[in-house]
Scaffold this active site. Structure first.
Site, PDB file in Angstrom:
ATOM      1  CE  LYS A 191       3.940  60.520   6.875  1.00  0.00           C
ATOM      2  NZ  LYS A 191       2.532  60.984   6.856  1.00  0.00           N
TER       3      LYS A 191
ATOM      4  CG  HIS B 214      18.566  35.995  48.593  1.00  0.00           C
ATOM      5  ND1 HIS B 214      18.994  35.996  47.289  1.00  0.00           N
ATOM      6  CD2 HIS B 214      19.427  35.193  49.279  1.00  0.00           C
ATOM      7  CE1 HIS B 214      20.066  35.220  47.178  1.00  0.00           C
ATOM      8  NE2 HIS B 214      20.354  34.729  48.369  1.00  0.00           N
TER       9      HIS B 214
END
Length: 509
Positions: A139, A271
């Site tokens: 922070k 696929h």
């Protein structure tokens, strides 16, 4: 001025690996070191001066080490704003030392959970002081640099060495981002541990291991993979895997998992669907018969085996252009042969636990479901026709059912002698799927007399069993559950077909 030279550092880490050169460099730069517990001992054993945090707070480590750094003199030293007159005055008033660098490595919560430790051991690995130090330092990145993980030790050492102990605002902000990534991931892991038995409808996902792919499904789309690929596979050879490769590999791994404890089984996928699958006494024959299922679609496919790939099998595979080969192991001779194609990706599949939850985006949100972990077994079969399947047909029915579960809906799978003859995949009607499968099987010269048929969902009408009967198929497996089940059963009874129902649907969209 964005560059700031450090005068003091607080170090409190779980893992000490890689810490020694950092401590020595900070000491060389004249940085005062503060520490606690095991880290303090580690620094002192290096012959380097260190100030115990309890000398600053006038409180010892209490509650079995649960409280060490949680004190205003520690967090004041981190959170003070050095350009704020009131903060500066209070620092002097309360004799709070300035802390410019905070180095923390959290208790290994996830590893402790994964180890199967007791709940009490897991709870004790929830870091309180460390996570608070990280959030405070991140922070206040304007004045403080936060090193939140041992993975950043090397980069931090390079920065302070290059800057002679000084860091830039840009560097501090970048490390703050890393710190909040660490803290948010840590909290997510803790929440998911507590929520696993609560079934609260909350989704929290955090993946810190990510890689940028060449592109997504198509070249104009960006693509990323988030996950620990190296934990699941050892890549022995070949180019980087693409987005589509990864989808196919996922489908292959889930399919072959159904045959983990079976005789040698080989699958070929394209696929996301299997175009070849066979179980045989040798892996070479399993490959040859899997390839026979659809040698056209196998071109450029994904190959996977449930046992080691040997030299004879590798010699057969080498004649086929394929993208990826996956197996639990390879003989030395087989590996040498397969490496003959420079772009061929060769993977060793490691034993790891796969996720039990499936997640996908949907509309403006996310869909989540349990993985389909149900595999139809002999005890699940309920014969519903006068004619009962033979022992050999039951084996083929279960073989086809396993494959059906991993094929796009609507699907029909035709199999014979533990070999995929053909499947109809992703069709809008079950009749279309069956007709596609029959046409495909016949085009590759399969004799469907005596073959079996598996369906991922029930037959709403008897048309599918009639079409199958006309093609020579005499045994069927399906979940059942249609209000018109009896129509299909009646047709089978009138035409000498066997049918079993499982009671479990296996849709895959």
């Amino acid at each position: 001025m964005t560059a700031k030279k450090a005068s003091a550092a607080l170090i409190s880490v779980f893992h000490k690996d890689g810490l020694e050169p950092i401590v020595k460099k900070l000491d060389q730069l004249g940085v005062t070191l503060y520490s606690t517990g095991g880290t303090e001992t580690f620094i002192r054993d290096l012959g380097i001066d260190v100030v115990p945090v309890e000398d600053v707070t006038s409180y010892p480590s209490i509650l079995g080490g649960r409280v060490k750094t949680l004190h205003p003199k520690v967090f004041g030293g981190i959170l003070n704003r050095q350009d704020n007159e009131s903060d500066v005055a209070q620092m002097k008033e309360f004799d709070i030392p300035q802390l410019d660098i905070v180095i923390v490595d959290l208790y290994p919560f996830e590893k402790t959970v994964a180890s199967g430790a007791s709940e009490q051991d897991i709870i004790e690995k929830i870091d309180i002081g460390g996570i608070s130090l990280i959030r405070a330092a991140a922070k206040n990145f304007k004045d403080v640099l936060c090193v939140s993980s041992m993975e950043d030790y090397a980069e931090f050492l390079e920065i302070i060495s290059k800057g002679n102990g000084a860091t830039t605002l840009e560097e501090r902000k970048r490390f703050a981002a890393k710190a909040f990534n660490v803290s948010s991931h840590y909290d997510t892991a803790i929440f998911n541990y507590f929520n696993k038995d609560q079934e609260e409808a909350v989704l929290k996902i955090s993946e810190t291991k990510g890689q940028v792919l060449r592109y997504g499904e198509n070249p104009h789309q960006k693509g990323y993979f988030f996950g620990d690929f190296e934990a699941m596979f050892t890549k022995l050879h070949g180019k980087e895997l693409s987005y589509n490769n990864l989808l196919d590999v996922d489908a292959a791994v889930n399919l072959i998992g159904e045959f983990k404890n079976d005789d040698p089984t080989f699958a070929i996928l394209k696929h996301n669907n299997a175009c070849g699958l066979a179980t045989r006494s040798t892996i070479k024959q399993a490959y040859v018969d899997a390839l026979a299922g659809d040698p056209v679609s196998a071109f450029g496919g994904i190959l996977i085996s449930n046992v080691e790939i040997d030299k004879p099998t590798a010699e057969e595979i080498h004649d086929l252009f394929c993208e990826v080969v996956i197996a639990p192991s390879y003989s030395d001779e087989a590996l040498e042969i397969l490496k003959g194609k420079k772009n061929r990706i060769i993977l060793v599949q490691n034993e790891i636990q796969l996720p039990e939850t499936l997640v996908r985006t949907c509309l403006n949100g996310v869909l989540v479901q349990d993985k389909d972990s149900k595999t139809d077994a002999k005890e699940d079969l309920t014969p519903v026709t006068d004619k009962k399947p033979t022992a050999e047909e039951i084996e083929d029915l279960l073989f086809a059912s396993k494959l059906c579960k991993h094929t796009k809906s609507n699907t029909i799978v035709l199999a014979k002698n533990k070999q995929l003859c053909a499947s109809g995949t992703g069709q809008t009607s079950r009749v279309d799927a069956l007709n596609q499968a029959i046409h495909k099987a016949q085009s590759f010269n399969f004799d469907l007399n005596g073959a079996v048929m598996a369906s991922d969902a029930f037959f709403p009408f008897p048309d599918c069993v009639e079409i199958a009967d006309n093609a020579g198929i005499k045994s069927v497996i399906q979940p059942g559950g249609s209000i018109k089940d009896q129509l299909s059963i009646d047709y089978c009874n009138e035409n000498g077909m066997a049918m079993v129902m499982t009671g479990t649907r296996h849709f895959k969209h």
